[in-house]
Design a protein around this motif. Structure first.
Motif, PDB file in Angstrom:
ATOM      1  N   ASP A   1      13.241   4.834 -12.568  1.00 16.95           N
ATOM      2  CA  ASP A   1      14.503   4.104 -12.453  1.00 16.95           C
ATOM      3  C   ASP A   1      15.013   4.095 -11.017  1.00 16.95           C
ATOM      4  O   ASP A   1      15.685   3.144 -10.590  1.00 16.95           O
ATOM      5  N   ALA A   2      14.695   5.138 -10.246  1.00 15.58           N
ATOM      6  CA  ALA A   2      15.140   5.228  -8.853  1.00 15.58           C
ATOM      7  C   ALA A   2      14.126   4.633  -7.878  1.00 15.58           C
ATOM      8  O   ALA A   2      14.427   4.498  -6.689  1.00 15.58           O
ATOM      9  N   PHE A   3      12.960   4.264  -8.362  1.00 12.12           N
ATOM     10  CA  PHE A   3      11.888   3.762  -7.504  1.00 12.12           C
ATOM     11  C   PHE A   3      12.246   2.373  -6.971  1.00 12.12           C
ATOM     12  O   PHE A   3      12.660   1.490  -7.718  1.00 12.12           O
ATOM     13  N   GLU A   4      12.073   2.178  -5.651  1.00 11.19           N
ATOM     14  CA  GLU A   4      12.430   0.906  -5.016  1.00 11.19           C
ATOM     15  C   GLU A   4      11.206   0.152  -4.498  1.00 11.19           C
ATOM     16  O   GLU A   4      11.342  -0.800  -3.737  1.00 11.19           O
ATOM     17  N   GLY A   5      10.018   0.566  -4.912  1.00  7.61           N
ATOM     18  CA  GLY A   5       8.812  -0.021  -4.338  1.00  7.61           C
ATOM     19  C   GLY A   5       8.333  -1.297  -4.994  1.00  7.61           C
ATOM     20  O   GLY A   5       7.431  -1.953  -4.472  1.00  7.61           O
TER      21      GLY A   5
ATOM     22  N   THR B   1       2.054 -10.127 -11.225  1.00  7.86           N
ATOM     23  CA  THR B   1       0.987 -10.311 -10.247  1.00  7.86           C
ATOM     24  C   THR B   1       0.123  -9.053 -10.179  1.00  7.86           C
ATOM     25  O   THR B   1       0.566  -7.958 -10.556  1.00  7.86           O
ATOM     26  N   PRO B   2      -1.119  -9.167  -9.703  1.00  8.85           N
ATOM     27  CA  PRO B   2      -1.957  -7.976  -9.537  1.00  8.85           C
ATOM     28  C   PRO B   2      -1.297  -6.906  -8.667  1.00  8.85           C
ATOM     29  O   PRO B   2      -1.454  -5.710  -8.919  1.00  8.85           O
ATOM     30  N   GLN B   3      -0.553  -7.339  -7.654  1.00 10.93           N
ATOM     31  CA  GLN B   3       0.136  -6.376  -6.785  1.00 10.93           C
ATOM     32  C   GLN B   3       1.217  -5.624  -7.541  1.00 10.93           C
ATOM     33  O   GLN B   3       1.345  -4.397  -7.410  1.00 10.93           O
ATOM     34  N   GLU B   4       2.001  -6.332  -8.338  1.00  8.02           N
ATOM     35  CA  GLU B   4       3.055  -5.688  -9.131  1.00  8.02           C
ATOM     36  C   GLU B   4       2.463  -4.718 -10.144  1.00  8.02           C
ATOM     37  O   GLU B   4       2.993  -3.622 -10.354  1.00  8.02           O
ATOM     38  N   ILE B   5       1.358  -5.114 -10.762  1.00  7.83           N
ATOM     39  CA  ILE B   5       0.699  -4.235 -11.729  1.00  7.83           C
ATOM     40  C   ILE B   5       0.169  -2.987 -11.040  1.00  7.83           C
ATOM     41  O   ILE B   5       0.311  -1.865 -11.555  1.00  7.83           O
ATOM     42  N   ALA B   6      -0.433  -3.160  -9.863  1.00  3.80           N
ATOM     43  CA  ALA B   6      -0.994  -2.014  -9.134  1.00  3.80           C
ATOM     44  C   ALA B   6       0.096  -1.018  -8.742  1.00  3.80           C
ATOM     45  O   ALA B   6      -0.122   0.203  -8.773  1.00  3.80           O
ATOM     46  N   ILE B   7       1.260  -1.519  -8.372  1.00  9.13           N
ATOM     47  CA  ILE B   7       2.358  -0.631  -7.976  1.00  9.13           C
ATOM     48  C   ILE B   7       2.887   0.155  -9.172  1.00  9.13           C
ATOM     49  O   ILE B   7       3.225   1.339  -9.062  1.00  9.13           O
ATOM     50  N   CYS B   8       2.942  -0.490 -10.330  1.00  4.17           N
ATOM     51  CA  CYS B   8       3.485   0.170 -11.527  1.00  4.17           C
ATOM     52  C   CYS B   8       2.450   0.999 -12.284  1.00  4.17           C
ATOM     53  O   CYS B   8       2.818   1.809 -13.143  1.00  4.17           O
ATOM     54  N   LEU B   9       1.175   0.792 -11.995  1.00  2.00           N
ATOM     55  CA  LEU B   9       0.113   1.456 -12.756  1.00  2.00           C
ATOM     56  C   LEU B   9       0.221   2.981 -12.787  1.00  2.00           C
ATOM     57  O   LEU B   9       0.026   3.585 -13.849  1.00  2.00           O
ATOM     58  N   PRO B  10       0.523   3.658 -11.664  1.00  2.24           N
ATOM     59  CA  PRO B  10       0.617   5.122 -11.742  1.00  2.24           C
ATOM     60  C   PRO B  10       1.654   5.609 -12.745  1.00  2.24           C
ATOM     61  O   PRO B  10       1.472   6.666 -13.364  1.00  2.24           O
TER      62      PRO B  10
ATOM     63  N   ASP C   1       0.829  -1.211   0.000  1.00  2.68           N
ATOM     64  CA  ASP C   1       0.000   0.000   0.000  1.00  2.68           C
ATOM     65  C   ASP C   1       0.862   1.259   0.000  1.00  2.68           C
ATOM     66  O   ASP C   1       0.559   2.234  -0.706  1.00  2.68           O
ATOM     67  N   ALA C   2       1.922   1.227   0.786  1.00  6.22           N
ATOM     68  CA  ALA C   2       2.825   2.381   0.820  1.00  6.22           C
ATOM     69  C   ALA C   2       3.538   2.561  -0.518  1.00  6.22           C
ATOM     70  O   ALA C   2       3.761   3.690  -0.973  1.00  6.22           O
ATOM     71  N   ALA C   3       3.891   1.445  -1.170  1.00  7.73           N
ATOM     72  CA  ALA C   3       4.549   1.525  -2.474  1.00  7.73           C
ATOM     73  C   ALA C   3       3.624   2.129  -3.524  1.00  7.73           C
ATOM     74  O   ALA C   3       4.058   2.930  -4.362  1.00  7.73           O
ATOM     75  N   ILE C   4       2.347   1.767  -3.483  1.00  7.54           N
ATOM     76  CA  ILE C   4       1.386   2.325  -4.435  1.00  7.54           C
ATOM     77  C   ILE C   4       1.230   3.830  -4.214  1.00  7.54           C
ATOM     78  O   ILE C   4       1.207   4.615  -5.174  1.00  7.54           O
TER      79      ILE C   4
ATOM     80  N   ALA D   1       4.294   5.537  -5.499  1.00 12.23           N
ATOM     81  CA  ALA D   1       4.293   5.547  -6.965  1.00 12.23           C
ATOM     82  C   ALA D   1       3.369   6.632  -7.491  1.00 12.23           C
ATOM     83  O   ALA D   1       3.706   7.341  -8.456  1.00 12.23           O
ATOM     84  N   ARG D   2       2.224   6.796  -6.888  1.00  7.14           N
ATOM     85  CA  ARG D   2       1.290   7.844  -7.314  1.00  7.14           C
ATOM     86  C   ARG D   2       1.897   9.225  -7.118  1.00  7.14           C
ATOM     87  O   ARG D   2       1.785  10.098  -7.985  1.00  7.14           O
ATOM     88  N   ARG D   3       2.549   9.407  -5.976  1.00  2.00           N
ATOM     89  CA  ARG D   3       3.149  10.711  -5.690  1.00  2.00           C
ATOM     90  C   ARG D   3       4.253  11.039  -6.684  1.00  2.00           C
ATOM     91  O   ARG D   3       4.305  12.145  -7.238  1.00  2.00           O
TER      92      ARG D   3
END
Length: 268
Positions: A92-96, A174-183, A68-71, A74-76
């Protein structure tokens, strides 16, 4: 009746016969009485070992973000990017996203930013992971042939993926990986501002267009994709990797490409 001296002699003879050679004390000692603590004195309990500190990530790095924090992060970050170059640097610098730790490099995009057509696939494969560009393996070669068939190429389309890092073994994200990258991919579409969005394969179509049906039911259909200030037409079609496995379905892909060409001519 034996006298006391005789009794002592008998006891001594018994002890010698039993193998006792050296007396330890002149008088017997009650060892059980010595083991009882004096009244009012309570022995302290053994010390409790201190709780060990939680293990740290190797190198002292902070622990990975919770999903949840990673999502939220990512949005921010995605919303703060004013252009595609900045967005790429932030991503490229994102670690989430855990996929970053298993992939060789970021696979951000290829083609011409701002082109009238933007194509979004699922995730990079082995060849894309090695080179750092989307659609460069066998599926990419087939995509180039498909585009050439309707008068397009990498110089007048913009190509990206829903997830910019290769999943291990080319598995489906996975749905979680997609949700994190979606923003990030959402912001990438906004900044590129195409006239038409083409989603290739079920994961990209379901994620970006909010659909639940399989790709064979969704392909060839037009949807509306929301951008700031309005919407753009979005076409769902088959992924080139699927067509390599199912060559008989290329006829369906050709219908979709023909529809794309007609839509471009109408918007020109």
């Amino acid at each position: 009746m034996p006298n006391e001296e005789s009794s002592h002699r008998q006891v001594l003879e018994f002890l010698v016969a039993a193998g006792v050679e050296t007396p330890l004390d002149e008088h017997p000692v009650d060892r059980f009485a010595l083991s009882v603590p004096p009244p009012g004195k309570v022995e302290a309990p053994p010390p409790v070992p201190e709780k060990q500190a939680a293990p740290r990530v190797a190198g002292g790095a902070p622990a990975p973000l919770a999903p949840d924090a990673a999502i939220m992060e990512a949005r921010r970050l995605a919303a703060s990017a004013p252009d595609l170059e900045t967005l790429r640097a932030l991503l490229d610098a994102f670690e989430g996203c855990a996929l970053k730790s298993t992939a060789s490099r970021l696979v951000f995009a290829d083609g011409a930013p701002g082109a009238p057509v933007m194509i979004v696939g699922e995730a990079p494969g082995r060849d894309e992971d090695e080179i750092g560009r989307p659609f460069v393996g066998r599926a990419g070669q087939l995509l180039d042939k498909m585009l050439n068939a309707i008068g397009l190429n990498r110089e007048n389309v913009y190509v990206a993926n829903t997830v910019p890092w290769r999943p291990p073994g080319n598995r489906t994200p996975t749905p979680q990986e997609i949700a994190i990258c979606l923003p990030f991919i959402t912001r990438q579409i906004e900044l590129s501002a195409p006239k038409i969005l083409v989603t290739m394969g079920a994961p990209a179509t379901q994620t970006l267009l909010g659909q639940k049906e399989g790709i064979l039911r969704l392909r060839g259909r037009w949807f509306e994709y929301g951008l700031k200030g309005g919407t753009i037409p979005a076409l769902a079609t088959l992924h080139p990797a699927y067509l390599l496995r199912q060559p008989s379905q290329k006829a369906l892909a050709w219908r979709d490409l023909s529809a794309l060409r007609a839509k471009l001519a109408h918007l020109a």
